[in-house]
Design an enzyme around this catalytic site. Structure first.
Site, PDB file in Angstrom:
ATOM      1  N   CYS A  51       8.015   9.113  -9.475  1.00  0.00           N
ATOM      2  CA  CYS A  51       6.968   9.689  -8.623  1.00  0.00           C
ATOM      3  C   CYS A  51       7.107  11.201  -8.515  1.00  0.00           C
ATOM      4  CB  CYS A  51       7.021   9.059  -7.236  1.00  0.00           C
ATOM      5  SG  CYS A  51       8.607   9.252  -6.374  1.00  0.00           S
TER       6      CYS A  51
ATOM      7  N   HIS B 208       8.685   9.043  -1.218  1.00  0.00           N
ATOM      8  CA  HIS B 208       7.765   8.950  -2.356  1.00  0.00           C
ATOM      9  C   HIS B 208       7.080  10.293  -2.578  1.00  0.00           C
ATOM     10  CE1 HIS B 208       5.117   7.174  -5.263  1.00  0.00           C
ATOM     11  NE2 HIS B 208       4.035   7.253  -4.513  1.00  0.00           N
TER      12      HIS B 208
ATOM     13  N   ASN C 208      -1.995   9.535  -6.055  1.00  0.00           N
ATOM     14  CA  ASN C 208      -0.778   8.759  -6.260  1.00  0.00           C
ATOM     15  C   ASN C 208      -0.558   8.550  -7.756  1.00  0.00           C
ATOM     16  OD1 ASN C 208       1.490   7.287  -5.626  1.00  0.00           O
ATOM     17  ND2 ASN C 208       0.414   5.607  -4.622  1.00  0.00           N
TER      18      ASN C 208
END
Length: 340
Positions: free
Chosen positions: A147, A287, A307
């Site tokens: 991520c 994240h 995302n």
């Protein structure tokens, strides 16, 4: 003592999962057989045996129940966002976060704030860098905790577009493979941090494009080729800790910004629409994502967040997260962007 093999590791992970599901729900609902088969077909799910499928089915039913109850409450005005089933429906929260959320904040994260704010500057009410062609397509990180790498390249892609007029998908795999030296502290698929990725690009003299150094969702040997350099970075800018006003100014005047968030809740995993505002969301970030804009929806301020969980997540890969709400989910705690 010999280290446990892959089979042993899988067993150690699998047994607690089986026990946990068994304690919560002993029997599947036969009225959902058709929908289970339809969901498996839609998301191309296959399991190694009937036992694994049974466990996954029970997890799926638990998640489906959560989704149905949440949306019922939404219809009664109890929430500002809706949730929906996606390809993560047969996974526990712990599994999803273990596979996909691997932000590693440096133990001694730099406290120096380098962002220069202009308090008298008038900022637009709404910003969406996608409309200005500064955001590449949504990526899928798979079962690799990269991520941080996707967040970092996303911020640099925006700067590259603003500087050169060219929108190029940069290589997250380049960062996964090559910024894992001790001085950076990144661990490839095991996690990393955006500013350490920026520092690697600075020290390395550049980063390749995804086209020449494609994403593999696994740790590989570094094979960066300077002949394929697609972008450079001269320095990176860090924002004040927890300052949403500074984040708004940076997004409005500089471009997409890398941030860390708490993404450990079912409400986040299954978000579909609206403005995400979950009181259980904490400031413990885990994240890495990319803020590409902000605005207001139905009277509620939001951050527009890209995302790296593919198009099945959220609203075509994006989520609107509550803004001006006490640094919700820690979104303004660890913010940075690169400069070319």
């Amino acid at each position: 003592m010999r280290a446990p093999g892959h089979a042993a590791i899988r067993w150690l992970f699998w047994m607690p999962l089986v026990c946990s599901v068994a304690m919560e729900q002993l029997q599947r609902d036969p009225t959902l057989d058709y929908h289970w088969d339809l969901w498996k077909k839609t998301h191309e799910k296959e399991y190694k045996d009937k036992n694994e499928e049974e466990v996954r089915r029970l997890i799926w039913e638990k998640n489906l129940k959560f989704i149905m109850i949440h949306n019922l409450e939404y219809s009664m005005g109890m929430h500002t966002y809706q949730v929906g089933m996606n390809d993560m429906g047969d996974m526990t929260n712990e599994e999803i976060l273990c596979r996909m959320g691997a932000l590693r904040i440096p133990r001694q994260s730099p406290k120096t704030v380098t962002f220069r704010s202009y308090s008298n500057r008038t900022l637009p009410d709404t910003v969406d860098w996608r409309e200005k062609g500064c955001v590449t397509e949504v990526k899928y990180q798979g079962s690799c905790g990269a991520c941080w790498a996707f967040s970092a390249v996303g911020a640099l892609e925006g700067q590259l577009k603003l500087k050169t007029g060219k929108l190029i998908s940069l290589s997250a795999q380049n960062l996964v493979d090559c910024s894992n030296e001790e001085k950076y502290g990144n661990k490839g698929c095991g996690g990393g941090y955006m500013t350490e990725a920026f520092q690697y690009i600075i020290d390395n003299g550049g980063i390749e494009a995804d086209a020449s150094y494609p994403y593999k969702a696994t740790d590989e040997k570094c094979h960066y080729n300077s002949k394929n350099r697609a972008a450079t970075c001269s320095r990176y800018i860090q924002l004040p800790f927890g300052d949403e006003d500074a984040l708004k100014e940076a997004v409005a005047t500089k471009g997409p910004v890398s941030v860390g968030i708490d993404a450990s809740h079912s409400s986040f995993f299954f978000y579909k629409s609206g403005v995400y505002d979950d009181p259980s969301c904490t400031g413990n970030v885990n994240h890495g994502v990319l803020v590409v804009g902000y605005g207001t929806l139905d009277g509620k301020d939001y951050w527009l967040v890209k995302n790296s969980w593919g198009l099945n997540f959220g609203d075509q890969g994006y989520i609107r997260m509550a803004r001006n709400n006490k640094n919700h989910c820690g979104i303004a705690s660890y913010c940075s962007y690169p400069e070319i």
